[in-house]
Design an enzyme around this catalytic site. Sequence first.
Site, short mmCIF file in Angstrom:
data_model
loop_
_atom_site.label_atom_id
_atom_site.label_comp_id
_atom_site.label_asym_id
_atom_site.label_seq_id
_atom_site.Cartn_x
_atom_site.Cartn_y
_atom_site.Cartn_z
N LYS A 34 51.45 38.41 82.68
CA LYS A 34 51.94 39.77 82.44
C LYS A 34 52.64 39.79 81.09
O LYS A 34 53.58 39.04 80.86
CB LYS A 34 52.89 40.21 83.56
CG LYS A 34 53.47 41.60 83.32
CD LYS A 34 54.16 42.18 84.55
CE LYS A 34 54.72 43.57 84.25
NZ LYS A 34 55.35 44.19 85.41
N ASP A 40 60.95 51.25 91.47
CA ASP A 40 59.63 51.79 91.13
C ASP A 40 58.67 51.46 92.27
O ASP A 40 57.56 50.97 92.07
CB ASP A 40 59.14 51.19 89.81
CG ASP A 40 58.03 52.01 89.17
OD1 ASP A 40 57.77 53.14 89.63
OD2 ASP A 40 57.42 51.52 88.20
P1 ADP Z 1 53.32 47.71 85.00
O1 ADP Z 1 54.75 47.45 84.70
O2 ADP Z 1 52.53 47.93 83.77
O3 ADP Z 1 53.12 48.75 86.04
P2 ADP Z 1 52.56 45.77 87.06
O4 ADP Z 1 53.31 44.50 87.23
O5 ADP Z 1 52.82 46.83 88.06
O6 ADP Z 1 52.79 46.31 85.57
O7 ADP Z 1 51.00 45.45 87.05
C1 ADP Z 1 50.03 46.44 86.79
C2 ADP Z 1 48.84 46.26 87.73
O8 ADP Z 1 48.26 44.95 87.54
C3 ADP Z 1 49.22 46.33 89.20
O9 ADP Z 1 49.19 47.63 89.69
C4 ADP Z 1 48.18 45.44 89.85
O10 ADP Z 1 46.99 46.17 90.06
C5 ADP Z 1 47.91 44.38 88.80
N1 ADP Z 1 48.70 43.16 89.03
C6 ADP Z 1 49.91 42.86 88.51
N2 ADP Z 1 50.34 41.65 88.92
C7 ADP Z 1 49.40 41.16 89.72
C8 ADP Z 1 49.25 39.93 90.47
N3 ADP Z 1 50.18 38.98 90.44
N4 ADP Z 1 48.12 39.76 91.19
C9 ADP Z 1 47.18 40.73 91.21
N5 ADP Z 1 47.25 41.89 90.55
C10 ADP Z 1 48.33 42.12 89.81
MG MG Z 2 53.44 48.75 88.04
#
Ligand code: ADP
Ligand code: MG
Length: 398
Positions: free
Chosen positions: A124, A229
Amino acid sequence: MLLDTRALRHLAAEDWKVLAAVEAGTKNHELVPTTLIERLSRLKGGASGVHRSISTLAKANLIGRMKEAKYDGYRLTYGGLDYLALHSHSQRKHVYSVGSRIGVGKESDIMIVADDTGTQLVLKIHRLGRISFRTVKSNRDYLKKNKTGSWMHLSRLAAMKEFAFMQVLEAEGFPVPHPIANSRHTIVMALIDAPPLRQISAVPDPAALYADLIGLILRLAQHGLIHGDFNEFNVLIKESKTTTEDGEEVITMTPVLIDFPQMVSMDHLNAEMYFDRDVHCVKHFFERRFHFIPTRPGPFFKDAYKTVGRDGARRLDAAVEASGFTKKMAKELEAAIHVQEAEALAKREARGGAASEDEDEDEDEDEDEDEDEDEDEDEDEDEDEDEDEDENENENEN
Ligand code: ADP
Ligand code: MG
């Protein structure tokens, strides 16, 4: 501002040293003087080697000049910061290769990566300041004050905060992806092979899943926390099938929580608003998607507040502060997140209002048009910034 890994394997050891020198110089200079880069990179070959590296790095857009600068110098770009983080993850053997991007949010990129054993993980990358700030006047002023350098600093804080929370939440048995490492504005974590709740069209037992989710909100509260959130994008749903003794197939849905940069303490000034908003998000989604309306009202903040610390529950808000994510850092990050939220809301309203939000609308639609803008918004600024951030690189060894 996409992650472009093409040059990653071509950089020589000296280039990495020079890139790290620009990063180090960035702590006190928005534009790092070339002479300082020479000094900080401590290359044996002296200045000529440094200049060769500088030109390699500049060609790959990992460092850049600024227009109308008053002296010769370079600044780190987001690309350069990405490379430094990836380099550090790869040296620690957490990331061997980078695959496709699975998510793009307003404040992050989510990439699939693999470690050197071939295990797929998630990287991320926090990108605060990415959305453009056209809509709200006060936000434009905030942006003017916050140059790329400080957005990078804020992105680092977001990653640091998120990683710290993931660690304490996991240790407390909360369902979160296993956090593996944090470098700069990035986190490496386990990949959860499950779609977000947003993509689930039907559930066998909405009441049970609803109760699980509200249960999570209440359990967080007991540990002193509000997610902040808690919505259908930030809950992944694992499905598993089991067969009962009578041969009946039962589908169980287990939520996994993600996305923690905006977590707040139950003692936050606006805790009640955040708590109610999280609860409302779940309710609203269940009603809209599954036509499920709970029979009981609440849960209410004042009741949840009474449970903070109950039954010996460890205060995780305090635990994170103890881990090094200070109140000052929290405040700084919160202001930035607040501005981003206000901007996103204003944009949505400008597009026709949240109420008319279509079920299948892609929330990130307008992302691309904004992507390349912020890299250039900060030119002509060369005064020093006072950043006292520690280089904080955590790693969870287990
Ligand atoms: P943001 O802050 O941009 O919303 P998120 O952490 O919510 O970031 O991640 C965005 C999207 O990426 C999530 O809605 C999910 O679909 C996918 N995602 C994030 N982390 C994971 C993970 N560890 N495993 C699988 N999918 C993930
Ligand atoms: Mg998110």
